[in-house]
Design a protein around this motif. Structure first.
Motif, mmCIF file in Angstrom:
data_model
loop_
_atom_site.group_PDB
_atom_site.id
_atom_site.type_symbol
_atom_site.label_atom_id
_atom_site.label_comp_id
_atom_site.label_asym_id
_atom_site.label_seq_id
_atom_site.Cartn_x
_atom_site.Cartn_y
_atom_site.Cartn_z
ATOM 1 N N TYR A 98 -6.248 99.180 28.642
ATOM 2 C CA TYR A 98 -7.182 98.398 29.457
ATOM 3 C C TYR A 98 -8.627 98.866 29.251
ATOM 4 C CZ TYR A 98 -9.585 96.567 33.574
ATOM 5 O OH TYR A 98 -10.480 95.937 34.403
ATOM 6 N N GLU A 99 -8.853 100.173 29.304
ATOM 7 C CA GLU A 99 -10.214 100.704 29.233
ATOM 8 C C GLU A 99 -10.885 100.380 27.900
ATOM 9 O OE1 GLU A 99 -7.562 102.492 30.334
ATOM 10 O OE2 GLU A 99 -8.093 102.552 32.459
ATOM 11 N N VAL A 100 -10.147 100.473 26.797
ATOM 12 C CA VAL A 100 -10.709 100.182 25.474
ATOM 13 C C VAL A 100 -11.019 98.691 25.361
ATOM 14 C CG1 VAL A 100 -10.210 100.176 22.992
ATOM 15 C CG2 VAL A 100 -9.656 102.186 24.373
ATOM 16 N N ALA A 101 -10.094 97.854 25.822
ATOM 17 C CA ALA A 101 -10.325 96.407 25.792
ATOM 18 C C ALA A 101 -11.518 96.038 26.678
ATOM 19 C CB ALA A 101 -9.079 95.664 26.237
ATOM 20 N N ARG A 102 -11.585 96.613 27.865
ATOM 21 C CA ARG A 102 -12.707 96.341 28.778
ATOM 22 C C ARG A 102 -14.033 96.731 28.140
ATOM 23 N NH1 ARG A 102 -12.462 99.874 33.807
ATOM 24 N NH2 ARG A 102 -13.023 101.366 32.216
ATOM 25 N N ALA A 103 -14.094 97.887 27.507
ATOM 26 C CA ALA A 103 -15.333 98.340 26.861
ATOM 27 C C ALA A 103 -15.751 97.383 25.743
ATOM 28 C CB ALA A 103 -15.160 99.756 26.322
ATOM 29 N N ALA A 104 -14.805 96.924 24.951
ATOM 30 C CA ALA A 104 -15.111 95.997 23.855
ATOM 31 C C ALA A 104 -15.612 94.663 24.398
ATOM 32 C CB ALA A 104 -13.877 95.804 22.976
ATOM 33 N N ILE A 105 -14.980 94.171 25.447
ATOM 34 C CA ILE A 105 -15.401 92.904 26.045
ATOM 35 C C ILE A 105 -16.767 93.061 26.701
ATOM 36 C CG2 ILE A 105 -14.894 91.300 27.945
ATOM 37 C CD1 ILE A 105 -11.914 91.522 27.060
ATOM 38 N N LEU A 106 -16.997 94.149 27.409
ATOM 39 C CA LEU A 106 -18.308 94.375 28.039
ATOM 40 C C LEU A 106 -19.425 94.446 26.999
ATOM 41 C CD1 LEU A 106 -17.477 96.839 30.931
ATOM 42 C CD2 LEU A 106 -18.551 94.589 31.139
ATOM 43 N N GLU A 107 -19.153 95.056 25.880
ATOM 44 C CA GLU A 107 -20.152 95.126 24.809
ATOM 45 C C GLU A 107 -20.523 93.714 24.347
ATOM 46 O OE1 GLU A 107 -20.541 96.748 20.230
ATOM 47 O OE2 GLU A 107 -19.103 97.701 21.550
ATOM 48 N N GLN A 108 -19.523 92.864 24.146
ATOM 49 C CA GLN A 108 -19.774 91.484 23.724
ATOM 50 C C GLN A 108 -20.486 90.687 24.821
ATOM 51 O OE1 GLN A 108 -19.583 90.262 20.879
ATOM 52 N NE2 GLN A 108 -18.114 91.438 19.731
ATOM 53 N N LEU A 109 -20.086 90.892 26.069
ATOM 54 C CA LEU A 109 -20.718 90.175 27.174
ATOM 55 C C LEU A 109 -22.194 90.526 27.290
ATOM 56 C CD1 LEU A 109 -17.988 90.431 29.955
ATOM 57 C CD2 LEU A 109 -18.642 88.380 28.668
ATOM 58 N N ASN A 110 -22.520 91.801 27.165
ATOM 59 C CA ASN A 110 -23.928 92.203 27.256
ATOM 60 C C ASN A 110 -24.748 91.609 26.117
ATOM 61 O OD1 ASN A 110 -24.260 93.753 29.696
ATOM 62 N ND2 ASN A 110 -22.823 95.209 28.795
ATOM 63 N N LYS A 111 -24.187 91.548 24.916
ATOM 64 C CA LYS A 111 -24.875 90.897 23.785
ATOM 65 C C LYS A 111 -25.092 89.422 24.086
ATOM 66 C CE LYS A 111 -22.915 93.766 20.111
ATOM 67 N NZ LYS A 111 -21.969 93.734 18.959
ATOM 68 N N LEU A 112 -24.062 88.760 24.602
ATOM 69 C CA LEU A 112 -24.145 87.343 24.918
ATOM 70 C C LEU A 112 -25.231 87.077 25.957
ATOM 71 C CD1 LEU A 112 -22.968 84.423 24.813
ATOM 72 C CD2 LEU A 112 -21.400 85.149 26.629
ATOM 73 N N LEU A 113 -25.225 87.846 27.033
ATOM 74 C CA LEU A 113 -26.188 87.599 28.108
ATOM 75 C C LEU A 113 -27.624 87.902 27.694
ATOM 76 C CD1 LEU A 113 -23.999 88.738 31.090
ATOM 77 C CD2 LEU A 113 -24.920 86.444 30.710
ATOM 78 N N LYS A 114 -27.815 88.758 26.708
ATOM 79 C CA LYS A 114 -29.165 89.026 26.200
ATOM 80 C C LYS A 114 -29.731 87.806 25.492
ATOM 81 C CE LYS A 114 -28.865 93.993 25.688
ATOM 82 N NZ LYS A 114 -28.759 95.139 24.782
ATOM 83 N N THR A 115 -28.850 86.889 25.045
ATOM 84 C CA THR A 115 -29.295 85.696 24.326
ATOM 85 C C THR A 115 -29.536 84.502 25.251
ATOM 86 O OG1 THR A 115 -27.091 84.827 23.862
ATOM 87 C CG2 THR A 115 -27.999 86.420 22.287
#
Length: 132
Positions: free
Chosen positions: A112-129
């Motif tokens: 869970y923690e590894v998947a959450r970290a990967a998704i959060l990384e993508q979400l933060n990139k997305l929201l910056k755009t």
């Protein structure tokens, strides 16, 4: 941009990755005062949410966006501001809108923690755009 735009996260079973992404997206969008809301859908939904996702989100102080996996509909595809998929979408959806594919996200069932970290990384990139 549509008012209160919908972002649709899609995974095959609609029970894990899309649920995790939608819950965190909504938290991050709200913290940024963005008029965005995410929903989670599946192309071949399971009958219930992954217990690992429900427990993980609860331990993070969040709730799943859906009470049970929901099948992606054409109406949701047409209404979406953006569709982000963790799986290959069936052909009938592929010509409907632009779809962003998020490959390489590890299975939530494994860690869970590894998947959450990967998704959060993508979400933060997305929201910056934003705005998309």
């Amino acid at each position: 941009m549509k008012q209160n735009s919908i972002i649709v996260f899609v995974c095959e079973h609609g029970a894990a990755k899309s649920i995790l992404a939608a819950a965190y997206f909504n938290k991050l969008a709200e913290a940024r005062n963005l008029r965005l809301r995410a929903i989670a859908r599946g192309t071949n939904p399971d009958s219930e949410l992954s217990p690992k996702i429900v427990a993980g989100l609860q331990s993070d102080g969040l709730s799943p966006t859906e009470s049970a996996p929901q099948k992606l509909t054409f109406a949701e595809v047409e209404a979406a501001e953006r569709i982000i998929s963790f799986c290959e979408l069936p052909l009938e959806y592929q010509n409907e809108t632009s779809i962003e594919q998020w490959d390489g996200i590890p299975p939530v069932s494994e860690n869970y923690e590894v998947a959450r970290a990967a998704i959060l990384e993508q979400l933060n990139k997305l929201l910056k755009t934003w705005p998309f």
